[in-house]
Design a protein around this motif. Structure first.
Motif, PDB file in Angstrom:
ATOM      1  N   THR A 113       0.829  -1.209   0.000  1.00  0.00           N
ATOM      2  CA  THR A 113       0.000   0.000   0.000  1.00  0.00           C
ATOM      3  C   THR A 113       0.859   1.253   0.000  1.00  0.00           C
ATOM      4  N   TYR A 114       2.016   1.185   0.661  1.00  0.00           N
ATOM      5  CA  TYR A 114       2.917   2.338   0.681  1.00  0.00           C
ATOM      6  C   TYR A 114       3.470   2.607  -0.711  1.00  0.00           C
ATOM      7  N   SER A 115       3.911   1.567  -1.405  1.00  0.00           N
ATOM      8  CA  SER A 115       4.495   1.737  -2.736  1.00  0.00           C
ATOM      9  C   SER A 115       3.469   2.264  -3.737  1.00  0.00           C
ATOM     10  N   ARG A 116       2.230   1.814  -3.620  1.00  0.00           N
ATOM     11  CA  ARG A 116       1.196   2.308  -4.533  1.00  0.00           C
ATOM     12  C   ARG A 116       0.926   3.794  -4.288  1.00  0.00           C
ATOM     13  N   LYS A 117       0.940   4.196  -3.043  1.00  0.00           N
ATOM     14  CA  LYS A 117       0.749   5.618  -2.749  1.00  0.00           C
ATOM     15  C   LYS A 117       1.969   6.430  -3.188  1.00  0.00           C
ATOM     16  N   ARG A 118       3.155   5.837  -3.058  1.00  0.00           N
ATOM     17  CA  ARG A 118       4.383   6.514  -3.486  1.00  0.00           C
ATOM     18  C   ARG A 118       4.340   6.845  -4.975  1.00  0.00           C
ATOM     19  N   SER A 119       3.841   5.939  -5.776  1.00  0.00           N
ATOM     20  CA  SER A 119       3.790   6.175  -7.223  1.00  0.00           C
ATOM     21  C   SER A 119       2.839   7.330  -7.555  1.00  0.00           C
ATOM     22  N   LEU A 120       1.789   7.518  -6.757  1.00  0.00           N
ATOM     23  CA  LEU A 120       0.884   8.650  -6.952  1.00  0.00           C
ATOM     24  C   LEU A 120       1.546   9.952  -6.512  1.00  0.00           C
TER      25      LEU A 120
END
Length: 422
Positions: A113-120
């Motif tokens: 979930t952290y990595s997906r938010k990082r890409s945003l």
């Protein structure tokens, strides 16, 4: 305004000195290539910018390490704000890096979930550091990130119902960088039927939670930070903890430094509803004294961009990223905070907080006008007044508690990694 700059000259301000100088920028990396003190540019070229040292002050770029940008993979809250709009609001407020809180519909509590938010977040025009959330039964990420724990109910579902539940989780985060929203859940439950929001979240909710947060920080060797501090009594607990050698820092917000409970009316109360709420004039005075004496480490907005409709219905949170640097001019001119202290709490300390989490491309990171650091700057004029109006807002929220306020100074320019962005 996207303008590439090779050299900047004028009066630079740090926490330890003010100096005339010329800073040369590496256009490929966006970092500072050299710092030449004691001189100004005599024959500027088209790619040079020279600021009058008698009129303006150049700080290393300001950072706000407590912002709610609202965007996550669900997109449910982007009507309030998103990573693009929060970046534009930051630049508008003279801020070139921010740290975003994790209380989203899908909170970043694990690597995925952290990595997906990082890409945003990487779509923003400013650098965004992301906090990971700590909630019941979460565990540390494999990544090196800062964490946030909401000790009691706030906006969102990522919080604890008791101190026992909190400690049972925190023990897994030994040695980590953890920030705490200090409001005791049992005190909040006890006062939940009070008529006014300020009474439902009384000062003792913060002071009791502070005791427990400091206990956790010391016991589990955390690199602790206490968020948006609001009470003078609680601040003294932090002072004693620092003197004892406990690794703790704390924030104060513009709203808790500028407004107080005596200013609330039936007409404006909903606009100033936030967690923690406004306190009394003496608390406000103690916070300002805490900045002056070095006990408060960061000016951080707790930017919470709810819509106008939500605020009218009583949602807690205040939108204030757009006015960060304008407030700084008030802090210096009216609250008599030194330029050295402003450089410390707005540039250097926020830089130190985020630099360990930055990718290599940022070099030494943010916060200092020194070789190898990002060529990011906030340039202020402390003597040309600015009246902030609704049409000046860049946040999607579309409102500000400072609408109509005349600040004693103005923002002259903002640079991010060698590019003039304002």
């Amino acid at each position: 305004m996207a303008e590439i700059v090779r050299r900047i000259s004028g009066r630079f301000q740090t926490s330890t000195e003010s100096f005339l100088g010329v800073i040369e920028i590496d256009p490929n990396s966006g970092r500072i290539a050299s710092v030449q003190k004691g001189r100004l540019i005599e024959s500027p070229s088209r790619e040079d910018l020279c600021f009058d040292p008698d009129k303006v002050v150049i700080f290393s770029g300001f950072g706000d390490i407590h912002v709610h940008a609202r965007e996550d993979e669900t997109g449910k809250h982007i009507y309030k704000e998103d990573f693009l709009s929060v970046g534009l609001a930051a630049i508008n407020g003279g801020v070139i890096h921010i740290a975003d809180m994790p209380n989203n519909p899908v909170p970043p509590t694990d690597d995925q979930t952290y990595s997906r938010k990082r890409s945003l977040a990487d779509r923003s025009p400013v650098r965004i550091t992301l906090y990971a959330g700590i909630g019941p039964k979460t565990k540390p990420l494999s990544l090196n990130v800062p964490y946030k724990a909401f000790m009691g109910p706030s906006v969102g579902e990522l919080f604890f119902h008791s101190n026992e539940q909190l400690e049972d989780t925190i023990r897994h985060y030994e040695g980590k960088n953890v920030s705490f929203h200090c409001e005791d859940p049992e005190i909040l439950e006890k006062h939940q039927t009070e008529l006014l929001h300020e009474d439902r979240r009384p000062p003792e909710a913060e002071t009791l939670a502070t005791d427990f947060a400091l206990y956790l920080i010391e016991k589990y060797n955390l690199k602790g930070k206490l968020c948006h501090y609001s009470t003078g009594e609680g601040l003294q607990k932090i002072v004693k903890a620092k003197q004892k050698g406990i690794s703790v820092t704390c924030e104060a917000t513009p709203t808790h430094l500028y407004f107080d409970r005596t200013m609330l009316t039936d007409e404006n109360r909903h606009w100033f509803q936030m967690n923690p709420p406004l306190r009394g004039p003496q608390d406000k005075a103690e916070l300002i004294r805490g900045i002056r004496e070095g006990w408060i480490d960061y000016l951080a907005t707790d930017h919470a961009p709810h819509s106008v409709e939500e605020k009218r219905k009583g949602t807690s949170g205040i939108s204030q990223l757009d006015t960060y640097s304008l407030f700084v001019t008030w802090l210096h001119r009216e609250a008599e905070i030194s330029l050295q202290k402003i450089a410390e709490i707005c540039a250097e300390n926020p830089g130190t907080f985020v630099n360990e989490f930055l990718p290599e491309e940022y070099g030494k990171g943010f916060g200092k006008p020194e070789t190898g650091y990002c060529a990011s700057f906030t340039v202020l004029d402390f003597y040309t007044p600015t009246t902030f109006r609704k049409e000046n807002i860049r946040s999607k929220s579309g409102w500000s508690p400072f609408e109509g306020t005349t600040f004693p100074g103005s923002i002259v320019a903002v640079f991010h990694r060698g590019v003039r962005v304002k």
